[in-house]
Motif scaffolding. Structure first.
Motif, PDB file in Angstrom:
ATOM      1  N   VAL A 195      52.319  39.672  19.177  1.00  0.00           N
ATOM      2  CA  VAL A 195      51.371  38.584  19.364  1.00  0.00           C
ATOM      3  C   VAL A 195      51.859  37.688  20.488  1.00  0.00           C
ATOM      4  N   SER A 196      50.972  36.791  20.940  1.00  0.00           N
ATOM      5  CA  SER A 196      51.301  35.877  22.025  1.00  0.00           C
ATOM      6  C   SER A 196      50.800  34.489  21.654  1.00  0.00           C
ATOM      7  N   TYR A 197      50.654  33.632  22.647  1.00  0.00           N
ATOM      8  CA  TYR A 197      50.199  32.274  22.415  1.00  0.00           C
ATOM      9  C   TYR A 197      48.771  32.265  21.866  1.00  0.00           C
ATOM     10  N   LYS A 198      48.449  31.207  21.160  1.00  0.00           N
ATOM     11  CA  LYS A 198      47.107  31.052  20.615  1.00  0.00           C
ATOM     12  C   LYS A 198      46.079  31.110  21.746  1.00  0.00           C
ATOM     13  N   GLY A 199      45.059  31.901  21.528  1.00  0.00           N
ATOM     14  CA  GLY A 199      43.991  32.011  22.515  1.00  0.00           C
ATOM     15  C   GLY A 199      44.168  33.118  23.526  1.00  0.00           C
ATOM     16  N   VAL A 200      45.343  33.759  23.566  1.00  0.00           N
ATOM     17  CA  VAL A 200      45.567  34.862  24.502  1.00  0.00           C
ATOM     18  C   VAL A 200      44.938  36.128  23.928  1.00  0.00           C
ATOM     19  N   SER A 201      44.077  36.758  24.681  1.00  0.00           N
ATOM     20  CA  SER A 201      43.424  37.978  24.213  1.00  0.00           C
ATOM     21  C   SER A 201      44.392  39.150  24.260  1.00  0.00           C
ATOM     22  N   VAL A 202      44.172  40.115  23.390  1.00  0.00           N
ATOM     23  CA  VAL A 202      45.053  41.271  23.297  1.00  0.00           C
ATOM     24  C   VAL A 202      44.563  42.353  24.255  1.00  0.00           C
ATOM     25  N   PRO A 203      45.333  42.686  25.300  1.00  0.00           N
ATOM     26  CA  PRO A 203      44.909  43.727  26.242  1.00  0.00           C
ATOM     27  C   PRO A 203      45.024  45.112  25.617  1.00  0.00           C
ATOM     28  N   PRO A 204      44.399  46.120  26.227  1.00  0.00           N
ATOM     29  CA  PRO A 204      44.434  47.472  25.660  1.00  0.00           C
ATOM     30  C   PRO A 204      45.842  48.001  25.423  1.00  0.00           C
ATOM     31  N   LEU A 205      46.776  47.711  26.334  1.00  0.00           N
ATOM     32  CA  LEU A 205      48.149  48.177  26.157  1.00  0.00           C
ATOM     33  C   LEU A 205      48.732  47.686  24.849  1.00  0.00           C
ATOM     34  N   VAL A 206      48.636  46.381  24.611  1.00  0.00           N
ATOM     35  CA  VAL A 206      49.226  45.799  23.406  1.00  0.00           C
ATOM     36  C   VAL A 206      48.510  46.309  22.160  1.00  0.00           C
ATOM     37  N   ALA A 207      47.207  46.481  22.240  1.00  0.00           N
ATOM     38  CA  ALA A 207      46.460  47.022  21.107  1.00  0.00           C
ATOM     39  C   ALA A 207      46.969  48.411  20.737  1.00  0.00           C
ATOM     40  N   LYS A 208      47.252  49.246  21.748  1.00  0.00           N
ATOM     41  CA  LYS A 208      47.753  50.591  21.475  1.00  0.00           C
ATOM     42  C   LYS A 208      49.171  50.544  20.898  1.00  0.00           C
ATOM     43  N   VAL A 209      49.999  49.659  21.446  1.00  0.00           N
ATOM     44  CA  VAL A 209      51.348  49.512  20.901  1.00  0.00           C
ATOM     45  C   VAL A 209      51.271  49.070  19.443  1.00  0.00           C
ATOM     46  N   ASN A 210      50.389  48.142  19.149  1.00  0.00           N
ATOM     47  CA  ASN A 210      50.256  47.661  17.779  1.00  0.00           C
ATOM     48  C   ASN A 210      49.714  48.737  16.845  1.00  0.00           C
ATOM     49  N   ASP A 211      48.893  49.629  17.367  1.00  0.00           N
ATOM     50  CA  ASP A 211      48.441  50.763  16.558  1.00  0.00           C
ATOM     51  C   ASP A 211      49.616  51.668  16.202  1.00  0.00           C
ATOM     52  N   VAL A 212      50.486  51.921  17.177  1.00  0.00           N
ATOM     53  CA  VAL A 212      51.685  52.730  16.915  1.00  0.00           C
ATOM     54  C   VAL A 212      52.570  52.046  15.887  1.00  0.00           C
ATOM     55  N   PHE A 213      52.718  50.727  16.024  1.00  0.00           N
ATOM     56  CA  PHE A 213      53.512  49.962  15.064  1.00  0.00           C
ATOM     57  C   PHE A 213      52.937  50.106  13.657  1.00  0.00           C
ATOM     58  N   ALA A 214      51.634  49.943  13.530  1.00  0.00           N
ATOM     59  CA  ALA A 214      50.997  50.030  12.218  1.00  0.00           C
ATOM     60  C   ALA A 214      51.182  51.418  11.608  1.00  0.00           C
ATOM     61  N   GLN A 215      51.054  52.456  12.436  1.00  0.00           N
ATOM     62  CA  GLN A 215      51.242  53.816  11.942  1.00  0.00           C
ATOM     63  C   GLN A 215      52.672  54.036  11.470  1.00  0.00           C
ATOM     64  N   ARG A 216      53.627  53.520  12.260  1.00  0.00           N
ATOM     65  CA  ARG A 216      55.030  53.692  11.878  1.00  0.00           C
ATOM     66  C   ARG A 216      55.351  52.909  10.610  1.00  0.00           C
ATOM     67  N   LEU A 217      54.859  51.684  10.527  1.00  0.00           N
ATOM     68  CA  LEU A 217      55.137  50.849   9.365  1.00  0.00           C
ATOM     69  C   LEU A 217      54.560  51.473   8.098  1.00  0.00           C
ATOM     70  N   ALA A 218      53.452  52.157   8.224  1.00  0.00           N
ATOM     71  CA  ALA A 218      52.807  52.783   7.067  1.00  0.00           C
ATOM     72  C   ALA A 218      53.582  53.987   6.545  1.00  0.00           C
ATOM     73  N   GLN A 219      54.556  54.461   7.321  1.00  0.00           N
ATOM     74  CA  GLN A 219      55.383  55.581   6.894  1.00  0.00           C
ATOM     75  C   GLN A 219      56.721  55.069   6.368  1.00  0.00           C
ATOM     76  N   PRO A 220      57.270  55.692   5.343  1.00  0.00           N
ATOM     77  CA  PRO A 220      58.610  55.290   4.890  1.00  0.00           C
ATOM     78  C   PRO A 220      59.669  55.782   5.863  1.00  0.00           C
ATOM     79  N   ASN A 221      60.839  55.221   5.765  1.00  0.00           N
ATOM     80  CA  ASN A 221      61.980  55.683   6.556  1.00  0.00           C
ATOM     81  C   ASN A 221      63.095  56.038   5.587  1.00  0.00           C
ATOM     82  N   ALA A 222      63.535  57.272   5.621  1.00  0.00           N
ATOM     83  CA  ALA A 222      64.593  57.723   4.716  1.00  0.00           C
ATOM     84  C   ALA A 222      65.959  57.181   5.107  1.00  0.00           C
ATOM     85  N   GLY A 223      66.042  56.536   6.258  1.00  0.00           N
ATOM     86  CA  GLY A 223      67.309  55.980   6.710  1.00  0.00           C
ATOM     87  C   GLY A 223      67.905  56.801   7.842  1.00  0.00           C
TER      88      GLY A 223
END
Length: 557
Positions: A195-223
């Motif tokens: 995320v960034s400052y209030k009012g800053v729109s999310v560009p396509p790059l950051v949206a894609k990175v955040n999608d990857v983050f969400a996918q990774r977070l949804a998976q467990p990590n065995a360590g």
């Protein structure tokens, strides 16, 4: 938009654990190509949060990735200093790309008290705008408002408006203090992604990175597998209700804190940075661009598990590998870049493990020194039982006298507080605001400064406290508790917290090592000289470090 190689890097670095590295014979060194005399096209400034000089040197023999490159091919200053007394995250990051100590940046701590503010919460966070209605220091709007000096990126944009300034980090305060108020992009990790400052729109790059983050977070990590150099660290240590020292960073699906306090976080931040460089074509135009990268996981690991268990050992190993993948990506893109890597402060391991490892004198701070207890004690001593007379953020650092005190009451409170604290066996010293203000700004080798000189480097008159409390060495400023949150911390004026590595690298430069002390404020003038950017000496505290081994001087303008 993310290109295929950037997407592949995101998935490769932020995903699965790997097996330990098997020791191999070193490959023959390639034929060196001298570093170009022209300015680099991209500055990559990396801060590894809580990467102390001790931690850097402890694992140096095991580096095989990015840290190996920096230490074997670059200019190595293993005795860098965050030279001020308040060795916390926000002040440390404020020094790295401003060339100025907290006494000039205004960032004296992570938090300070403004007893004149109209809001009920008098505690001010270093990266907030406290004037925003309905906010407090825990629920705030991020802002660079409190940084009083320009960053290197800001100076570069003034000299050439075409310069792109990007800052990404695991923490808002790192991204903000290194990027500065004029950064084109500033992003930090949250449970929702970057995320960034209030009012800053999310560009396509950051949206894609955040999608990857969400996918990774949804998976467990065995360590993560335990590298060979970490095996000797693998024993449990009890601190209150916490057992630490044997972790592998296993987490359940959806566990954000588990992700944040693990090597996964730094892997994603580096992948994001690589994707930003790629998508914005940083370093591929006529001007020099700059990206600052705040890697926060080492700090979260240090606070949660300490600095000497399997957790910290795995984290450093993974950091080395992820940095190697990041640098390889830049190399493949043919970018002429220069790297500086340092830290915002060091760290100190939990006393319970120190006690097991030949340091029985290690101890936790007396609960009597916590702000609530100290206030009650002093209020009783001056006949103001039940009243608020002293404000503080912890059992060390700045203390503030309540503004409602009369002149006579204030004098009594100050005298009683000084007498009480100076008699306490865990207190090294207490300085008054007047004593610190009367001390000249320090100069000379940072390793030889006195405590009051360190305090002066952290002093900003309108934000610093009425007293500065400094604990003795080997006193952890987290009190003992049956239920422990953080088990270890930093923030002291001692070398465990002040000393950090400072590493510079550019393809073709001649390696050398300088063991004498330098400061993180020396980074800005050193980088500015490489890109031929004039910086008035009276506007900063640092000095240029010559990065040319032998004859020649990279500081010559």
């Amino acid at each position: 938009m993310l290109k295929r190689v950037a997407a592949a890097l995101l998935l490769a670095t932020a995903m699965a654990p790997v097996t330990p590295v098997v020791a191999q014979s070193p490959a023959p060194a390639p034929t060196a190509t001298p570093a170009p005399a022209t300015p680099p096209k991209l500055i990559v400034a990396i801060s590894v949060d809580q990467f102390s000089a001790d931690l850097f040197s402890e694992y140096r023999q095991y580096y095989t990735g990015g840290l190996k490159r920096l230490t074997s091919e670059g200019a190595v200053f293993p005795r860098g200093y965050q030279s001020h007394a308040a060795t916390e995250t926000c002040p440390g990051h404020s020094t790295i790309l401003t060339g100025s100590r907290p006494s000039r940046t205004g960032i004296i701590a992570n938090n300070w008290f403004d007893l004149g503010t109209k809001r009920e919460d008098k505690n001010v966070y270093c990266a907030e705008d406290e004037s925003q209605p309905g906010t407090d220091s825990d629920h705030y709007e991020a802002s660079p408002l409190h940084l009083k000096v320009p960053t290197l990126g800001g100076r570069m944009k003034i000299a050439n408006p075409a310069t792109r300034v990007v800052s990404v980090s695991g923490k808002d305060r790192a991204a903000i203090m290194m990027g500065g108020p004029t950064a084109d992009q500033a992003w930090w990790l949250s449970p929702k992604g970057y995320v960034s400052y209030k009012g800053v729109s999310v560009p396509p790059l950051v949206a894609k990175v955040n999608d990857v983050f969400a996918q990774r977070l949804a998976q467990p990590n065995a360590g993560f597998e335990l590298p060979a150099q970490c095996v000797s660290k693998d024993f449990a240590v009890q601190a209150g209700n916490r057992s630490v020292g044997t972790g592998r960073f296993a987490r359940q699906a959806g566990d954000y804190n588990g992700f944040r306090i693990s090597p996964e976080q730094d892997a994603l931040t580096l992948a994001f940075a690589a994707a930003a460089i790629d998508s914005m074509s940083l370093g591929k135009q006529a001007q020099t661009d700059i990206i600052s990268i705040g890697l926060s996981a080492t700090d979260y690991v240090g606070h949660t598990y300490g600095t000497e268990g399997t957790e910290s050992c795995i984290q450093v190993d993974r950091l080395d590998r992820e940095l190697g993948a990041f640098f390889d990506k830049l190399d493949k893109d043919g970018i002429d870049y220069v790297v500086v890597l340092t830290a915002d402060h060091g760290g100190h391991d939990l006393p319970e493990r120190h006690q097991l490892n030949a340091m029985p004198m290690e101890q936790r701070v007396d609960k009597a020194l916590t702000p609530k207890a100290l206030n009650a004690t002093i209020a009783d001593k001056v006949g103001m039982t039940g009243k608020k007379v002293i404000w503080g953020d912890g059992p060390a650092g700045d203390l503030y006298f309540d503004k409602g005190l009369t002149t006579a009451q204030r004098a009594k409170v100050e005298a009683a507080t000084l007498t009480y604290l100076r008699a306490h066996p865990q207190v090294q010293t207490v300085f008054t605001k007047a004593e610190i203000a009367a001390t000249p700004s320090p100069s000379g080798p940072p390793e030889s400064w006195s405590l009051i000189q360190e305090a002066r480097a952290s002093f900003y008159p309108t934000r610093s406290g009425d007293l500065l409390l400094l604990l003795k060495p080997r006193v952890m400023s987290i009190p003992e508790s049956a239920v422990m949150g953080a088990v270890a911390t930093h923030g002291s004026p001692w070398d465990t917290d002040r000393r950090v590595p400072i590493l510079f690298w550019r393809k073709g430069m001649q390696h050398f090592e300088q063991p004498l002390g330098v400061e993180t404020v020396d980074i800005l003038p050193t980088l500015a000289a490489l890109i031929k950017l004039p910086v008035p000496k009276d506007e900063i505290d640092g000095r240029c470090l010559d990065l040319i081994a032998g004859d020649g001087d990279s500081c010559a303008q």
